[in-house]
Design an enzyme around this catalytic site. Structure first.
Site, mmCIF file in Angstrom:
data_model
loop_
_atom_site.group_PDB
_atom_site.id
_atom_site.type_symbol
_atom_site.label_atom_id
_atom_site.label_comp_id
_atom_site.label_asym_id
_atom_site.label_seq_id
_atom_site.Cartn_x
_atom_site.Cartn_y
_atom_site.Cartn_z
ATOM 1 C CD GLU A 156 -2.949 1.217 2.253
ATOM 2 O OE1 GLU A 156 -3.443 2.303 2.596
ATOM 3 O OE2 GLU A 156 -3.300 0.119 2.736
ATOM 4 N NE ARG A 182 6.024 -2.031 -2.314
ATOM 5 C CZ ARG A 182 5.744 -3.315 -2.487
ATOM 6 N NH1 ARG A 182 5.841 -3.854 -3.677
ATOM 7 N NH2 ARG A 182 5.358 -4.055 -1.464
ATOM 8 C CG ASN A 214 2.619 -3.495 7.160
ATOM 9 O OD1 ASN A 214 3.131 -2.466 6.749
ATOM 10 N ND2 ASN A 214 1.446 -3.917 6.719
ATOM 11 N NE ARG A 248 7.645 -4.665 2.348
ATOM 12 C CZ ARG A 248 8.464 -4.641 1.309
ATOM 13 N NH1 ARG A 248 9.530 -3.862 1.343
ATOM 14 N NH2 ARG A 248 8.227 -5.366 0.233
#
Length: 291
Positions: A90, A92, A124, A127
């Site tokens: 999302e 990006r 998420n 990352r």
């Protein structure tokens, strides 16, 4: 679609060859292909665990996208009304939208709602894009909406069950302290020290001291113990060896069950209090006792 392997890495969702070979105008779209999809046909996942997006970082990414294009495609799944829902990427998508792109490269996969929620959370977490409260909300979504147990969640996301349980406990903090976690003023370690206090006023006081004095986690834990001692007790008599033994037993049970346990005892009777967080956590505790 099988769930096996989702927690092992998003790289398993599509191959390196797929990422390099972007088809601009496909004659037919097949699952797993990468194709350019109109931005107007893509919608964000309403149950995306990430609630806060850094505008500055998205702006910087949009500048990069304008210059170099979007190197890594997003992952989408067919939704209602011939739309596509974002499964992963999302941030990006938002940056591409800011860059005024008309189309965006995307990998199309067929996922059910549970898998969409699970993969969005995994992406998420890998990352490290979630604040502690967003992470807890993500776990709670899998529990409440899809009836996953803490044990299953821990297996899917590659974290220990106690880590998942501790994360869920953060949702029992009041809104003010949760905002401190969201804003990055407090860490999860600080929050665990705050949760050791039962008194709401003391929790607020400790949170304020942590921020004002820039305390690390060990200092926060030490201060929490000091504050707990200042709470007036109904019976202020000195602890006996038996009292200390009960406390040690209480700590052992808490560790074994992955949740807070309190033993209240008298020479004639007593009770054991076990905290749980939602219906599925209660079910997990019942299973612990083979019930």
């Amino acid at each position: 679609m099988p769930k096996k392997g989702l927690g092992k890495g998003l790289g398993s969702l599509f191959s390196e060859t797929d990422i390099k070979e972007v088809i601009s105008e496909p004659s037919s779209i097949k699952e797993g292909d990468i194709t350019n999809i109109k931005m107007s046909l893509i919608e964000p996942n309403k149950k995306q665990p990430r609630r806060h997006f850094d505008d500055e970082k998205i702006t910087a990414l949009s500048v990069s996208i304008k210059e170099h294009g979007l190197i890594q495609p997003i992952i989408i799944t067919p939704s209602e009304n011939n739309m596509y829902k974002i499964v992963a990427g999302e941030r990006r998508w938002r940056a591409a939208k800011k860059a005024k792109l008309k189309e965006i490269p995307a990998v199309i996969r067929s996922y059910n709602d549970e898998q969409v929620a699970e993969i969005a959370l995994i992406e998420n977490l890998q990352r490290e894009n979630l604040n502690p409260i967003e992470e807890a909300i993500g776990y709670n979504l899998l529990i409440e909406d899809f009836n996953l147990t803490q044990e299953l969640i821990s297996q899917r996301v590659g974290k220990s069950r106690s880590a998942v349980a501790n994360s869920l406990r953060l949702l029992s903090l009041n809104d003010n302290i949760q905002k401190m976690l969201i804003n990055g003023n407090l860490t999860s370690g600080h929050a665990r020290a705050i949760l050791s206090l039962d008194n709401e006023e003391l929790r607020e006081a400790l949170a304020k001291r942590i921020i004002d004095d820039n305390l690390n986690v060990r200092q926060a834990e030490a201060l929490a113990r000091q504050l707990q001692k200042k709470v007036p007790e109904k019976n202020s008599k000195k602890k006996t060896a038996y009292d200390i033994e009960i406390e040690n037993l209480q700590n052992k049970i808490s560790s074994a069950m992955g949740t807070k346990v309190k033993i209240n005892h008298t020479p004639k009777k007593g009770k054991i209090e076990i905290e749980y967080y939602g219906n599925n956590d209660l079910e997990r505790i019942l299973e612990f006792f083979n019930i």
